[in-house]
Design an enzyme around this catalytic site. Structure first.
Site, PDB file in Angstrom:
ATOM      1  N   CYS A  87      -4.002  -1.839   3.779  1.00  0.00           N
ATOM      2  CA  CYS A  87      -3.901  -3.261   3.811  1.00  0.00           C
ATOM      3  C   CYS A  87      -3.968  -3.611   5.501  1.00  0.00           C
ATOM      4  O   CYS A  87      -4.834  -3.506   5.994  1.00  0.00           O
ATOM      5  CB  CYS A  87      -2.306  -3.722   3.431  1.00  0.00           C
ATOM      6  N   HIS A 195      -2.097  -1.310  -2.319  1.00  0.00           N
ATOM      7  CA  HIS A 195      -0.982  -0.499  -1.688  1.00  0.00           C
ATOM      8  C   HIS A 195      -0.705   0.945  -2.714  1.00  0.00           C
ATOM      9  O   HIS A 195      -0.014   0.741  -3.642  1.00  0.00           O
ATOM     10  CB  HIS A 195      -0.118  -1.224  -1.588  1.00  0.00           C
ATOM     11  N   GLU A 197       1.024   3.095  -1.837  1.00  0.00           N
ATOM     12  CA  GLU A 197       2.352   3.669  -1.577  1.00  0.00           C
ATOM     13  C   GLU A 197       3.374   2.775  -2.395  1.00  0.00           C
ATOM     14  O   GLU A 197       4.790   3.109  -2.556  1.00  0.00           O
ATOM     15  CB  GLU A 197       2.685   3.432   0.061  1.00  0.00           C
TER      16      GLU A 197
END
Length: 228
Positions: A87, A195, A197
């Site tokens: 990002c 994302h 994560e």
């Protein structure tokens, strides 16, 4: 594997990244403040998280890209060490010239935050070996400036060198050729807007992101002859 999660003023996904790479994937992860460049000396990999570095003033990632920390990260990348930017981290990598192209405002000029389906275009990077080529995965997005753009010459180079790693199934932001993530020519620097994560536990709605961190760790162990 020791990974450094870089924290710029305005980073807000740093702890998510630290949790995913460390507590879930099993790396030895540490949060590194952007002025503590000496703490990268022992790092085997570098993770640049999302957020709003320096408040996204001027352009997203532009101020962070000029920091001494980025000079240190550039040196690590030139040594072949893995560098992952997610990002805002992707925006920083493009602004710093470690990846080609730029991230612009979303086509609808609005911030978007939801799950997206991606296609794994390249499963031969240090970040994607545990995926199947053309596999469809689900990662969340959360960005207002995720519209990837590059000129025709650069786009052709990305295609010729197999540098497009992830594409959107349903392009949410207007990115050229549905691009969601790209790598450098050497294959050790990956930038992506979605994302992973935030997709490492079933509780979060998807575990598809876990294999990205596991791939990085597995490849480091293999190249350093470390038993799992």
């Amino acid at each position: 594997m020791k990974v450094a999660v870089i924290v710029f003023p305005g980073s807000n996904c740093d702890r998510d990244m630290h949790h995913a790479a460390g507590e879930i994937a099993g790396a030895e992860a540490s949060l590194v403040w952007y002025t503590d460049t000496h703490l990268l000396d022992d790092a085997d990999g570098i993770l640049i998280p999302g957020g709003f570095s320096y408040g996204d003033y001027l352009r997203s990632g532009s101020m962070a890209s000029t920091s001494d920390m980025m000079n240190k990260i550039r040196a690590h990348a030139e040594k072949g060490k893995p560098v992952l930017g997610i990002c805002n981290g992707f925006q920083v990598l493009t602004e710093a010239g470690l990846l080609p192209g730029a991230l612009m405002r979303n086509k609808n000029l609005s911030f978007m935050c939801h799950q997206e389906e991606l296609t794994v275009e390249d499963n031969e990077t240090v970040f994607t070996t545990l995926y199947d080529k053309n596999e469809v995965v689900r990662f969340p997005i959360a960005h207002g400036e995720g519209n990837y753009f590059c000129d025709e010459e650069t786009l052709q180079e990305l295609k010729d060198n197999n540098q497009i790693v992830f594409t959107y199934k349903n392009n949410p932001n207007g990115s050229v050729e549905d691009i969601a993530g790209i790598r450098n020519k050497a294959g050790n620097v990956l930038g992506m807007m979605p994302h992973p994560e935030r997709a490492v536990e079933a509780l979060l709605g998807s575990e598809d992101g876990l294999r990205l961190f596991q791939s990085m760790i597995m490849n480091w162990r293999s190249s350093n002859a470390v038993n799992a």
